[in-house]
Design an enzyme around this catalytic site. Structure first.
Site, PDB file in Angstrom:
ATOM      1  N   LYS A  10       0.717  -1.176   0.145  1.00 15.94           N
ATOM      2  CA  LYS A  10      -0.097  -0.085   0.022  1.00 15.94           C
ATOM      3  C   LYS A  10       1.012   1.280  -0.085  1.00 15.94           C
ATOM      4  O   LYS A  10       2.079   1.289   0.216  1.00 15.94           O
ATOM      5  CB  LYS A  10      -1.055  -0.131   1.186  1.00 15.94           C
ATOM      6  CG  LYS A  10      -1.947  -1.297   1.142  1.00 15.94           C
ATOM      7  CD  LYS A  10      -2.707  -1.116   2.344  1.00 15.94           C
ATOM      8  CE  LYS A  10      -3.506  -2.513   2.475  1.00 15.94           C
ATOM      9  NZ  LYS A  10      -4.260  -2.484   3.678  1.00 15.94           N
ATOM     10  N   PHE A  58     -15.167   3.110   7.554  1.00 16.03           N
ATOM     11  CA  PHE A  58     -13.884   3.734   7.194  1.00 16.03           C
ATOM     12  C   PHE A  58     -13.730   3.731   5.549  1.00 16.03           C
ATOM     13  O   PHE A  58     -12.662   3.882   4.966  1.00 16.03           O
ATOM     14  CB  PHE A  58     -12.823   2.713   7.994  1.00 16.03           C
ATOM     15  CG  PHE A  58     -13.019   1.316   7.434  1.00 16.03           C
ATOM     16  CD1 PHE A  58     -12.412   0.724   6.204  1.00 16.03           C
ATOM     17  CD2 PHE A  58     -13.777   0.534   8.322  1.00 16.03           C
ATOM     18  CE1 PHE A  58     -12.675  -0.641   5.825  1.00 16.03           C
ATOM     19  CE2 PHE A  58     -13.858  -0.953   7.965  1.00 16.03           C
ATOM     20  CZ  PHE A  58     -13.370  -1.220   6.673  1.00 16.03           C
ATOM     21  N   ARG A  86      -0.480 -15.033   4.084  1.00 19.38           N
ATOM     22  CA  ARG A  86      -1.266 -14.359   5.032  1.00 19.38           C
ATOM     23  C   ARG A  86      -0.338 -14.539   6.586  1.00 19.38           C
ATOM     24  O   ARG A  86      -0.070 -13.686   7.000  1.00 19.38           O
ATOM     25  CB  ARG A  86      -2.382 -15.319   5.178  1.00 19.38           C
ATOM     26  CG  ARG A  86      -3.172 -15.037   4.026  1.00 19.38           C
ATOM     27  CD  ARG A  86      -3.964 -13.695   3.915  1.00 19.38           C
ATOM     28  NE  ARG A  86      -4.793 -13.229   4.943  1.00 19.38           N
ATOM     29  CZ  ARG A  86      -5.438 -12.278   4.984  1.00 19.38           C
ATOM     30  NH1 ARG A  86      -5.397 -11.306   3.999  1.00 19.38           N
ATOM     31  NH2 ARG A  86      -6.241 -11.769   6.088  1.00 19.38           N
ATOM     32  N   ARG A 103       3.635  -6.846   9.077  1.00 18.56           N
ATOM     33  CA  ARG A 103       2.678  -5.830   9.685  1.00 18.56           C
ATOM     34  C   ARG A 103       3.577  -5.689  11.224  1.00 18.56           C
ATOM     35  O   ARG A 103       3.340  -4.554  11.677  1.00 18.56           O
ATOM     36  CB  ARG A 103       1.415  -6.254   9.814  1.00 18.56           C
ATOM     37  CG  ARG A 103       0.578  -6.065   8.357  1.00 18.56           C
ATOM     38  CD  ARG A 103      -1.015  -6.115   8.538  1.00 18.56           C
ATOM     39  NE  ARG A 103      -1.535  -6.112   7.333  1.00 18.56           N
ATOM     40  CZ  ARG A 103      -2.226  -6.653   6.779  1.00 18.56           C
ATOM     41  NH1 ARG A 103      -2.769  -7.840   7.497  1.00 18.56           N
ATOM     42  NH2 ARG A 103      -2.937  -6.745   5.454  1.00 18.56           N
ATOM     43  N   ASN A 113      -1.712  -0.395   7.151  1.00 15.36           N
ATOM     44  CA  ASN A 113      -1.146  -1.332   7.715  1.00 15.36           C
ATOM     45  C   ASN A 113      -0.174  -2.062   6.600  1.00 15.36           C
ATOM     46  O   ASN A 113      -0.049  -3.281   6.536  1.00 15.36           O
ATOM     47  CB  ASN A 113      -2.198  -2.320   8.234  1.00 15.36           C
ATOM     48  CG  ASN A 113      -3.290  -3.044   7.135  1.00 15.36           C
ATOM     49  OD1 ASN A 113      -2.934  -2.631   5.922  1.00 15.36           O
ATOM     50  ND2 ASN A 113      -4.220  -3.783   7.415  1.00 15.36           N
ATOM     51  N   HIS A 116      -1.624  -5.506   1.468  1.00 16.48           N
ATOM     52  CA  HIS A 116      -2.863  -6.339   1.509  1.00 16.48           C
ATOM     53  C   HIS A 116      -2.314  -7.704   0.851  1.00 16.48           C
ATOM     54  O   HIS A 116      -1.589  -7.876  -0.081  1.00 16.48           O
ATOM     55  CB  HIS A 116      -3.827  -5.681   0.265  1.00 16.48           C
ATOM     56  CG  HIS A 116      -4.984  -6.443  -0.052  1.00 16.48           C
ATOM     57  ND1 HIS A 116      -6.015  -6.809   0.673  1.00 16.48           N
ATOM     58  CD2 HIS A 116      -5.237  -7.548  -1.138  1.00 16.48           C
ATOM     59  CE1 HIS A 116      -6.874  -7.535  -0.122  1.00 16.48           C
ATOM     60  NE2 HIS A 116      -6.222  -7.887  -1.093  1.00 16.48           N
TER      61      HIS A 116
END
Length: 150
Positions: A10, A58, A86, A103, A113, A116
């Site tokens: 991100k 959000f 993950r 993270r 965070n 993705h």
């Protein structure tokens, strides 16, 4: 089972110059980068990608954030890639993410965070098709895969 997963660093990962460090974690695990592009995500693509959150409070700030600066979109392939990625990424809330996860090591806020990653084979397929054309995904063999996989 060999799987493909969609992963996106991100804007906060790009702005903080963490792309190389994060990419190396996937490669060091034995996963294979088969597509990558640095892109400025427009509002339409962001709303489509995060459509499942459209009714959440959000959503507006998520769209504003994800379109604020470039993101690095990737397709990563490997044995059980979705669950492996993950685990490497860690919990959505960075304060709950284990140290040693992406993270847990780099993020401080759920809204920012870092990364993705697809959460299922269905979402991986949908997200890959949303961000990449078929001809942008490279099919190649890594010579040391024989040392990584049985």
């Amino acid at each position: 089972m060999i799987q493909k997963s969609f992963v996106m660093m991100k804007p906060d990962a790009v702005q903080r110059r963490l792309m190389g460090k994060i990419l190396s974690r996937f490669e060091e695990k034995g996963l294979q980068i088969v597509a990558v592009k640095l892109m400025q995500i427009d509002e339409d693509l962001a709303k489509t990608h995060y459509g499942e959150h459209a009714d959440k409070p959000f959503f507006g700030s998520l769209i504003e954030y994800i379109t604020s600066s470039p993101s690095l979109a990737m397709v990563i392939e490997g044995e059980e890639a979705i669950s492996t990625i993950r685990k490497l990424v860690g919990a959505t809330n960075p304060l709950e993410a284990d140290l040693g996860t992406i993270r847990g090591d780099f993020a401080m806020d759920t809204g920012r965070n870092i990364i993705h990653a697809s959460d299922s084979p269905d979402s991986a397929e949908r997200e890959i098709n949303l961000f990449f054309n078929e001809d942008e995904i490279c099919d190649y063999e890594i010579v040391d895969n024989k040392l990584i996989y049985e």
